[in-house]
Design an enzyme around this catalytic site. Structure first.
Site, PDB file in Angstrom:
ATOM      1  N   GLY A  75       0.807  -1.121   0.045  1.00  0.00           N
ATOM      2  CA  GLY A  75       0.078   0.063  -0.085  1.00  0.00           C
ATOM      3  C   GLY A  75       0.689   1.138   0.053  1.00  0.00           C
ATOM      4  N   ASN A  76       0.132   2.371   0.236  1.00  0.00           N
ATOM      5  CA  ASN A  76       0.816   3.504   0.254  1.00  0.00           C
ATOM      6  C   ASN A  76       0.374   4.480   1.358  1.00  0.00           C
ATOM      7  OD1 ASN A  76      -0.938   5.630  -1.228  1.00  0.00           O
ATOM      8  ND2 ASN A  76      -0.865   4.061  -2.814  1.00  0.00           N
ATOM      9  N   ARG A  77       0.822   5.701   1.307  1.00  0.00           N
ATOM     10  CA  ARG A  77       0.469   6.579   2.505  1.00  0.00           C
ATOM     11  C   ARG A  77      -0.481   7.488   2.359  1.00  0.00           C
ATOM     12  NH1 ARG A  77       5.730   8.893   5.332  1.00  0.00           N
ATOM     13  NH2 ARG A  77       4.088   9.731   6.743  1.00  0.00           N
ATOM     14  N   SER A  78      -1.085   7.702   1.176  1.00  0.00           N
ATOM     15  CA  SER A  78      -1.995   8.426   0.795  1.00  0.00           C
ATOM     16  C   SER A  78      -3.372   8.429   1.905  1.00  0.00           C
ATOM     17  CB  SER A  78      -2.668   8.468  -0.797  1.00  0.00           C
ATOM     18  OG  SER A  78      -3.712   9.235  -0.814  1.00  0.00           O
ATOM     19  N   ALA A 112      -3.916   7.994  -5.251  1.00  0.00           N
ATOM     20  CA  ALA A 112      -2.465   7.436  -5.223  1.00  0.00           C
ATOM     21  C   ALA A 112      -2.685   5.811  -5.810  1.00  0.00           C
ATOM     22  CB  ALA A 112      -1.646   7.584  -4.137  1.00  0.00           C
TER      23      ALA A 112
END
Ligand code: CTP
Ligand code: CA
Length: 230
Positions: free
Chosen positions: A33-36, A100
């Site tokens: 995943g990512n931090r958006s 994102a």
């Protein structure tokens, strides 16, 4: 930034906003995943609704309450985000891709939870590229006169400054506007504030000073509304 009464300059318009960060599963319990946080996308949806638009918000893994008066479609993966954006695109006068999407996904997704071995070894993960949704909808427009906005968080590097890289990205994607965040000074994820430069093919359309994500959202809709009036 005080705007006083918000003008209903998006009344009669349909807009689609994507927000959050996609997850790409390795097995039923694990993902990349990512931090958006989704904060800027949610602020965009709220601002568009306040300006009279009919708003569809495609939310990828965002833990925020649904904005009032907005149709929220929840997704997890980039493939699901793409399906939801393509489904909404033909009716949308404007699309803002604030999400994102993960650039890569595991080539293989295990149906069962991956178990660790006793010998201390770890599995290798092979990745493949996800489809580029912004590029696809920009290069194959599903509605005439539609305004498409991308986002780009950039740091300058040896190949160019933030603005040079962003100008190249706008051309590569084929979108109408690109909201550029200079993230050289450190990550802004989850921050209540933002600042940006809004680029069009003609150059810098607006320089948005540091302020709330709501004020940045309104600056983006100002440019979208002007482009729609064209
Ligand atoms: N985007 C998209 N689909 C993807 C990746 C990105 O639609 N698979 C959109 C994002 O929502 C954003 C814009 O493209 O609006 C720019 O994202 P960014 O990650 O900066 O672009 P990339 O082409 O992935 O370039 P980079 O290698 O810099 O990550
Ligand atoms: Ca990317």
């Amino acid at each position: 930034l005080s705007r006083g009464a918000v003008q209903p300059d998006l009344a009669g318009r349909h807009v689609l906003v994507s927000a959050g960060g996609t997850r790409e599963y390795l097995d039923p319990v694990r993902f990349l995943g990512n931090r958006s946080s989704g904060l800027q996308g949610y602020a965009l949806a709220r601002a568009a609704a306040a300006r009279g638009a009919e708003v569809t918000l495609v939310a990828a893994n965002v833990s925020l309450p649904d904005p009032a008066g907005v149709k929220v479609v929840r997704v997890e993966t980039t493939a699901q985000l793409r399906d939801a954006v393509l489904a909404g695109a033909p009716a949308a006068d404007a699309i803002v891709m604030a999400a994102a999407p993960a650039d890569f996904r595991p080539t293989d997704v295990s149906d069962a939870k991956i178990k660790k071995s006793e010998d201390g070894s770890a599995p290798a993960i092979t990745l493949e590229q996800n489809p580029d949704i912004l590029k696809e909808i920009s290069q194959h427009r599903l509605r005439e006169g539609q305004v498409i906005v991308g986002f780009a968080a950039e740091t300058g590097d040896a190949t160019g400054s933030v603005l040079e890289l962003a100008t190249a990205k706008l051309a590569r994607k084929g979108c109408d506007l690109l909201v550029v965040n200079d993230v050289s000074g450190g990550a802004v994820f989850g921050s209540p504030d933002n600042e940006a430069v809004i680029l069009s093919a003609a150059g810098v359309a607006a320089d948005v000073p540091r302020g709330s994500k709501a004020s940045v959202a309104h600056a983006i809709w100002d440019q979208v509304a002007a482009t729609l009036r064209g």
